[in-house]
Design a protein around this motif. Structure first.
Motif, mmCIF file in Angstrom:
data_model
loop_
_atom_site.group_PDB
_atom_site.id
_atom_site.type_symbol
_atom_site.label_atom_id
_atom_site.label_comp_id
_atom_site.label_asym_id
_atom_site.label_seq_id
_atom_site.Cartn_x
_atom_site.Cartn_y
_atom_site.Cartn_z
ATOM 1 N N ARG A 91 0.846 -1.190 0.000
ATOM 2 C CA ARG A 91 0.000 0.000 0.000
ATOM 3 C C ARG A 91 0.885 1.245 0.000
ATOM 4 N N PHE A 92 0.469 2.245 -0.776
ATOM 5 C CA PHE A 92 1.203 3.490 -0.923
ATOM 6 C C PHE A 92 0.335 4.642 -0.435
ATOM 7 N N CYS A 93 0.924 5.475 0.410
ATOM 8 C CA CYS A 93 0.205 6.614 0.962
ATOM 9 C C CYS A 93 0.735 7.905 0.345
ATOM 10 N N LEU A 94 -0.169 8.707 -0.176
ATOM 11 C CA LEU A 94 0.184 9.967 -0.837
ATOM 12 C C LEU A 94 -0.316 11.141 0.008
ATOM 13 N N PRO A 95 0.561 11.790 0.794
ATOM 14 C CA PRO A 95 0.136 12.974 1.557
ATOM 15 C C PRO A 95 -0.304 14.079 0.593
ATOM 16 N N HIS A 96 -1.410 14.715 0.922
ATOM 17 C CA HIS A 96 -1.957 15.726 0.012
ATOM 18 C C HIS A 96 -1.293 17.078 0.240
ATOM 19 N N ARG A 97 -0.814 17.664 -0.853
ATOM 20 C CA ARG A 97 -0.302 19.030 -0.841
ATOM 21 C C ARG A 97 -1.154 19.817 -1.844
ATOM 22 N N PRO A 98 -2.209 20.477 -1.374
ATOM 23 C CA PRO A 98 -3.173 21.114 -2.282
ATOM 24 C C PRO A 98 -2.567 22.172 -3.183
ATOM 25 N N GLN A 99 -1.453 22.787 -2.757
ATOM 26 C CA GLN A 99 -0.823 23.813 -3.587
ATOM 27 C C GLN A 99 -0.157 23.211 -4.821
ATOM 28 N N LEU A 100 0.086 21.897 -4.825
ATOM 29 C CA LEU A 100 0.715 21.238 -5.962
ATOM 30 C C LEU A 100 -0.312 20.584 -6.880
ATOM 31 N N ARG A 101 -1.238 19.834 -6.294
ATOM 32 C CA ARG A 101 -2.283 19.172 -7.080
ATOM 33 C C ARG A 101 -3.568 19.201 -6.267
ATOM 34 N N PRO A 135 3.792 9.115 11.116
ATOM 35 C CA PRO A 135 5.199 9.529 11.043
ATOM 36 C C PRO A 135 5.388 10.835 10.285
ATOM 37 N N LEU A 136 4.288 11.352 9.699
ATOM 38 C CA LEU A 136 4.389 12.557 8.882
ATOM 39 C C LEU A 136 4.347 13.820 9.720
ATOM 40 N N ASN A 137 4.872 14.887 9.138
ATOM 41 C CA ASN A 137 4.758 16.223 9.710
ATOM 42 C C ASN A 137 3.285 16.519 10.014
ATOM 43 N N PRO A 138 2.962 17.075 11.196
ATOM 44 C CA PRO A 138 1.562 17.340 11.559
ATOM 45 C C PRO A 138 0.821 18.229 10.560
ATOM 46 N N ALA A 139 1.549 18.947 9.700
ATOM 47 C CA ALA A 139 0.892 19.803 8.712
ATOM 48 C C ALA A 139 0.100 18.978 7.703
ATOM 49 N N PHE A 140 0.443 17.715 7.567
ATOM 50 C CA PHE A 140 -0.278 16.848 6.625
ATOM 51 C C PHE A 140 -1.446 16.188 7.352
ATOM 52 N N LYS A 141 -2.653 16.596 6.967
ATOM 53 C CA LYS A 141 -3.866 16.115 7.642
ATOM 54 C C LYS A 141 -4.546 14.986 6.887
ATOM 55 N N LYS A 142 -4.507 15.062 5.564
ATOM 56 C CA LYS A 142 -5.218 14.082 4.750
ATOM 57 C C LYS A 142 -4.325 13.583 3.618
ATOM 58 N N GLY A 143 -4.746 12.475 3.066
ATOM 59 C CA GLY A 143 -4.002 11.931 1.938
ATOM 60 C C GLY A 143 -4.799 10.852 1.237
ATOM 61 N N PHE A 144 -4.125 10.117 0.402
ATOM 62 C CA PHE A 144 -4.765 9.070 -0.399
ATOM 63 C C PHE A 144 -3.910 7.799 -0.326
ATOM 64 N N GLU A 145 -4.569 6.663 -0.431
ATOM 65 C CA GLU A 145 -3.855 5.396 -0.366
ATOM 66 C C GLU A 145 -4.270 4.514 -1.533
ATOM 67 N N TYR A 146 -3.290 3.826 -2.139
ATOM 68 C CA TYR A 146 -3.565 2.947 -3.274
ATOM 69 C C TYR A 146 -2.592 1.774 -3.235
ATOM 70 N N ILE A 300 13.511 16.397 0.596
ATOM 71 C CA ILE A 300 12.110 16.016 0.364
ATOM 72 C C ILE A 300 11.577 15.205 1.535
ATOM 73 N N VAL A 301 12.380 14.262 2.025
ATOM 74 C CA VAL A 301 11.966 13.465 3.187
ATOM 75 C C VAL A 301 11.736 14.379 4.388
ATOM 76 N N ASN A 302 12.632 15.300 4.637
ATOM 77 C CA ASN A 302 12.525 16.181 5.805
ATOM 78 C C ASN A 302 11.319 17.105 5.732
ATOM 79 N N ARG A 303 10.889 17.435 4.527
ATOM 80 C CA ARG A 303 9.712 18.285 4.385
ATOM 81 C C ARG A 303 8.448 17.536 4.786
ATOM 82 N N HIS A 304 8.471 16.215 4.720
ATOM 83 C CA HIS A 304 7.263 15.425 4.944
ATOM 84 C C HIS A 304 7.225 14.670 6.271
ATOM 85 N N PHE A 305 8.380 14.274 6.793
ATOM 86 C CA PHE A 305 8.404 13.396 7.965
ATOM 87 C C PHE A 305 8.823 14.132 9.229
ATOM 88 N N ASN A 306 8.319 13.626 10.376
ATOM 89 C CA ASN A 306 8.736 14.164 11.671
ATOM 90 C C ASN A 306 10.227 13.928 11.889
#
Length: 499
Positions: A91-101, A135-146, A300-306
């Motif tokens: 399973r792959f989790c995609l944190p949502h960054r609305p400013q990008l997509r 494990p993600l930065n608290p700024a990421f609230k929602k995402g998608f999984e596939y 990139i990792v540091n921008r997303h993970f705690n």
């Protein structure tokens, strides 16, 4: 096989990467007499330097590569049945960054991803909320999984070569083709065995150039024919760091430059982070991960993970170079990963087939396409067969986890860790070196990290292993463990000529 007095090959392949072995294996299974050689190890270059995924390529939808995505999506289910010991759902989790997509765009892409090809075992996509334990930065609230599929890329190459050999194919590693020319309706192929120094010339009705990043060099220098396609070499690098989290799912991170980066669980203790896309020039065998690429991936990792990482946390890195067909794309990551087949012959004889591009996921479909195209040269060629065939070691295996239990029942002296490594690397082939053992000490000299002389002997005799690197970084990833490299090297020297 000499130049006269012996049967000639129907098809000879230059290149022992995933595309080369896939084409050769397909052809052998349809009744053709096949030979293959590589100047190094099987999968020794790009094919062992991938992200180790059988995936549809979610980002390819943005470039409207619908045919490629559809074909790749279907191969996920095929590979889970074809190689159940080395392929597992993930399973792959995609944190949502609305400013990008925007969310609607990602939902649409995932809907297409779910419905462009039939799924039978992989679960569908869904939205996810990140809890406080994420494990993600608290700024990421929602995402998608596939869902996609994890696979051991280097072992996939070797298992195809083993099946090719079972079908009567002639497989030669560390064998370089010095020259190939058309004479009297056949290809005359002059090679040198780099282990012994011996040279030989063989003949073949068809020559396939599947040399990966060396495809253009083989065309121009070895064969002396100008190709019609313009090749762009693109380097992709990965880093391995201590595990970023303890979840079994992977993360796919959106980057400000439009790229994506995977953070994949790796060998229980690590995370595999990649990949980059950098235009490359020079010798592909000398490709390595630059400090700029390391900093890029860490950032990139540091921008997303705690948990934050630095270049000092990088335990291992690797790079591979792809030969892509140059198109109108303005950035390396936008160049299509679809494969292209270029063919020419001489008055209807001695066709030359050159392979450009492609990816691990679609190697089997590429093999089918090439042999289908060559069918007119070989009346009576058999039908496609690779979709339903199981690769060596996959017989009777439902998954690595279930086969681990079977190995522990039959060999109760194994640790669970050892049994899991054997089942996820070899499947039923593990019996080749376990059958006569009643204790771990029966497996011979121990080199560390569970590697023994019985396993090494098997790799030499059945899987073309010739060097420490072949064993520790391709047949296994035990190079990341505490292996006594010098002892292993001395053992190999006692068994094999020094390369």
């Amino acid at each position: 096989m000499g130049n006269s007095g012996n049967p000639i090959f129907d098809l000879f392949v230059i290149g022992g990467g995933i595309n080369g072995v896939g084409i050769a294996n397909d052809a052998a299974g349809r009744g053709l007499k096949v030979g293959l050689c590589d100047k190094g190890d099987l999968g020794g270059a790009t094919s062992s330097a991938s992200s180790k995924l059988i995936h549809g390529g979610l980002r390819y939808l943005e470039h409207f590569d619908f045919r490629l995505v559809k074909e790749a999506l279907a191969e996920r289910e095929v590979m889970l049945k074809k190689a159940p010991h080395i392929a597992t759902p993930m399973r792959f989790c995609l944190p949502h960054r609305p400013q990008l997509r925007p969310a609607w765009l990602i939902r649409t892409g995932l809907f297409i991803y779910d419905h462009l090809s039939r799924r039978t075992t992989l679960p569908s996509c869904k939205m996810v909320d990140f809890s406080q334990v994420s494990p993600l930065n608290p700024a990421f609230k929602k995402g998608f999984e596939y869902s996609d599929v994890w696979i051991d890329d280097a072992r996939l190459v070797v298992l195809n070569a083993m099946q090719l050999k079972q079908l009567g194919g002639d497989v030669r590693t560390y064998t370089e083709v010095l020259d190939a020319s058309r004479r009297e309706g056949h290809w005359h192929i002059h090679w040198r065995d780099l282990k012994s120094g011996a040279e030989e010339t063989v003949r073949s009705r068809v020559l396939v150039n599947a040399a990966g990043p060396w495809v253009q060099q083989v065309l121009e220098s070895t064969v002396g024919i100008a190709g019609q396609k313009t090749v762009c070499l693109v380097k992709g690098s990965h880093i391995v760091v201590p595990a970023m989290h303890n979840e079994r799912r992977a993360f796919i991170l959106q980057c400000d430059d439009g790229r994506i980066v995977f953070v994949l669980p790796y060998l229980n203790e690590f995370s595999l982070v990649g990949t980059t896309d950098v235009e490359f020039s020079g010798d592909p065998s000398e490709a390595s991960c630059s400090s700029e690429e390391v900093n890029y991936l860490c950032g990139i990792v540091n921008r997303h993970f705690n948990r934050q990482i630095s270049p000092n946390d990088v335990i291992w890195s690797y790079s591979g170079v792809r030969s892509l067909c140059q198109d109108d794309a303005k950035a390396p990551q936008a160049i299509t990963r679809d494969y292209a087949i270029e063919m020419n012959d001489q008055d209807g004889k001695a066709p030359l087939v050159s392979i450009f591009g492609g990816k691990l996921t679609t190697y089997r479909k590429l093999g089918e396409a090439v042999v289908d195209e060559l069918a007119s040269y070989f009346p009576g060629t058999g039908p496609c067969w690779t979709k339903t065939s199981v690769l060596p070691g996959g017989e009777g295996v439902l998954s690595p986890a279930t086969y681990t239990s079977e190995l522990l029942k039959e060999y109760p002296w194994l640790t669970k860790e050892q049994a899991l490594r054997y089942s996820s690397s070899y499947g039923s082939l593990a019996h080749c070196f376990l059958t006569k053992a009643s204790s771990f000490s029966d497996l011979g000299e121990h080199f560390g990290a569970g590697l023994t002389s019985k396993e090494v002997d098997y790799l030499i005799e059945s899987e073309w292993a010739c060097s420490v690197e072949d064993i520790l970084w391709r047949r296994s990833k035990l190079g990341l463990g505490n292996v006594e490299v010098q002892s292993l090297g001395r053992y190999l020297e006692s068994r094999l000529p020094v390369l």
